[in-house]
Motif scaffolding. Structure first.
Motif, PDB file in Angstrom:
ATOM      1  N   ARG A 116       0.798  -1.232   0.000  1.00 14.46           N
ATOM      2  CA  ARG A 116       0.000   0.000   0.000  1.00 14.46           C
ATOM      3  C   ARG A 116       0.827   1.275   0.000  1.00 14.46           C
ATOM      4  NH1 ARG A 116      -5.790  -0.942   2.461  1.00 14.46           N
ATOM      5  NH2 ARG A 116      -5.986  -3.137   2.002  1.00 14.46           N
ATOM      6  N   GLY A 117       1.990   1.230  -0.652  1.00 13.87           N
ATOM      7  CA  GLY A 117       2.778   2.442  -0.841  1.00 13.87           C
ATOM      8  C   GLY A 117       3.931   2.643   0.106  1.00 13.87           C
ATOM      9  N   THR A 118       4.196   1.696   0.985  1.00 13.97           N
ATOM     10  CA  THR A 118       5.331   1.847   1.888  1.00 13.97           C
ATOM     11  C   THR A 118       6.645   1.738   1.116  1.00 13.97           C
ATOM     12  OG1 THR A 118       4.069   0.977   3.731  1.00 13.97           O
ATOM     13  CG2 THR A 118       6.449   0.967   3.963  1.00 13.97           C
ATOM     14  N   THR A 119       6.755   0.751   0.220  1.00 13.72           N
ATOM     15  CA  THR A 119       7.924   0.618  -0.644  1.00 13.72           C
ATOM     16  C   THR A 119       7.455   0.448  -2.082  1.00 13.72           C
ATOM     17  OG1 THR A 119       7.986  -1.777  -0.323  1.00 13.72           O
ATOM     18  CG2 THR A 119       9.347  -0.451   1.155  1.00 13.72           C
ATOM     19  N   TRP A 120       8.322   0.847  -3.027  1.00 13.45           N
ATOM     20  CA  TRP A 120       7.972   0.807  -4.445  1.00 13.45           C
ATOM     21  C   TRP A 120       9.082   0.125  -5.233  1.00 13.45           C
ATOM     22  CZ3 TRP A 120       3.300   2.553  -6.147  1.00 13.45           C
ATOM     23  CH2 TRP A 120       2.562   3.345  -5.253  1.00 13.45           C
ATOM     24  N   THR A 121       8.691  -0.593  -6.295  1.00 14.93           N
ATOM     25  CA  THR A 121       9.630  -1.246  -7.189  1.00 14.93           C
ATOM     26  C   THR A 121       9.330  -0.781  -8.611  1.00 14.93           C
ATOM     27  OG1 THR A 121       9.595  -3.185  -5.772  1.00 14.93           O
ATOM     28  CG2 THR A 121      10.493  -3.478  -7.975  1.00 14.93           C
ATOM     29  N   PRO A 122      10.358  -0.315  -9.351  1.00 12.73           N
ATOM     30  CA  PRO A 122      10.114   0.061 -10.747  1.00 12.73           C
ATOM     31  C   PRO A 122       9.913  -1.197 -11.593  1.00 12.73           C
ATOM     32  CG  PRO A 122      12.430   0.322 -10.202  1.00 12.73           C
ATOM     33  CD  PRO A 122      11.737  -0.065  -8.931  1.00 12.73           C
ATOM     34  N   ILE A 123       8.944  -1.164 -12.483  1.00  9.06           N
ATOM     35  CA  ILE A 123       8.596  -2.335 -13.291  1.00  9.06           C
ATOM     36  C   ILE A 123       9.484  -2.440 -14.529  1.00  9.06           C
ATOM     37  CG2 ILE A 123       6.744  -3.428 -14.630  1.00  9.06           C
ATOM     38  CD1 ILE A 123       6.248  -3.477 -11.643  1.00  9.06           C
ATOM     39  N   PHE A 124       9.812  -1.338 -15.193  1.00  4.31           N
ATOM     40  CA  PHE A 124      10.470  -1.366 -16.482  1.00  4.31           C
ATOM     41  C   PHE A 124      11.915  -0.885 -16.452  1.00  4.31           C
ATOM     42  CE2 PHE A 124       5.924  -1.013 -17.623  1.00  4.31           C
ATOM     43  CZ  PHE A 124       5.810  -2.222 -18.278  1.00  4.31           C
ATOM     44  N   ASP A 125      12.590  -0.919 -15.347  1.00  8.59           N
ATOM     45  CA  ASP A 125      13.975  -0.448 -15.297  1.00  8.59           C
ATOM     46  C   ASP A 125      14.931  -1.262 -16.170  1.00  8.59           C
ATOM     47  OD1 ASP A 125      13.771   1.774 -13.779  1.00  8.59           O
ATOM     48  OD2 ASP A 125      14.850   0.998 -12.043  1.00  8.59           O
ATOM     49  N   ASN A 126      14.714  -2.556 -16.326  1.00 10.52           N
ATOM     50  CA  ASN A 126      15.631  -3.399 -17.076  1.00 10.52           C
ATOM     51  C   ASN A 126      15.168  -3.670 -18.495  1.00 10.52           C
ATOM     52  OD1 ASN A 126      17.348  -3.649 -14.829  1.00 10.52           O
ATOM     53  ND2 ASN A 126      16.025  -5.228 -13.964  1.00 10.52           N
ATOM     54  N   GLN A 127      14.254  -2.876 -19.011  1.00 12.98           N
ATOM     55  CA  GLN A 127      13.769  -3.052 -20.376  1.00 12.98           C
ATOM     56  C   GLN A 127      14.665  -2.273 -21.343  1.00 12.98           C
ATOM     57  OE1 GLN A 127      11.175  -5.154 -21.065  1.00 12.98           O
ATOM     58  NE2 GLN A 127      11.334  -5.588 -18.886  1.00 12.98           N
ATOM     59  N   PRO A 128      14.845  -2.787 -22.577  1.00 14.49           N
ATOM     60  CA  PRO A 128      15.684  -2.078 -23.562  1.00 14.49           C
ATOM     61  C   PRO A 128      15.050  -0.770 -24.004  1.00 14.49           C
ATOM     62  CG  PRO A 128      14.723  -4.066 -24.533  1.00 14.49           C
ATOM     63  CD  PRO A 128      14.322  -4.022 -23.096  1.00 14.49           C
TER      64      PRO A 128
END
Length: 99
Positions: free
Chosen positions: A87-99
């Motif tokens: 619920r927003g305590t920590t966030w992970t980027p989804i597309f960081d390793n995409q070309p």
């Protein structure tokens, strides 16, 4: 109407307490200065993305998993889609390793 003994005693106690407070010495003014912010102090900090409000703070879209309300996806105008599972305590980027 004559005041009761209890209210008279209470008033005397209040006046005595107030007189005691007024007799306390005044503390000296605070003269300590906060530490200076120097280049050395700031050099330990690194700029890093910590969630969807990293640069511009503009949110383009939000989707919440209907089966698990703790999972959110947030699309930002500054570059990425972020996922949280708490619920927003920590966030992970989804597309960081995409070309």
């Amino acid at each position: 109407m004559k005041p009761s003994t209890a209210s008279t005693a209470s008033a005397v106690a209040a006046r005595t307490a107030l007189a005691g407070l007024l007799a306390l010495p005044t503390p000296p003014p605070l003269t300590a200065q906060p530490p200076a912010i120097t280049t050395g102090f700031l050099s330990a900090l690194e700029l890093r993305g910590i969630g969807p409000a990293f640069m511009s703070g503009r949110i383009a879209d939000i989707a919440v998993d209907p089966t698990n309300r703790s999972v959110w996806y947030v699309a930002t105008s500054s570059s990425n889609v972020w996922k949280t599972e708490n619920r927003g305590t920590t966030w992970t980027p989804i597309f960081d390793n995409q070309p």
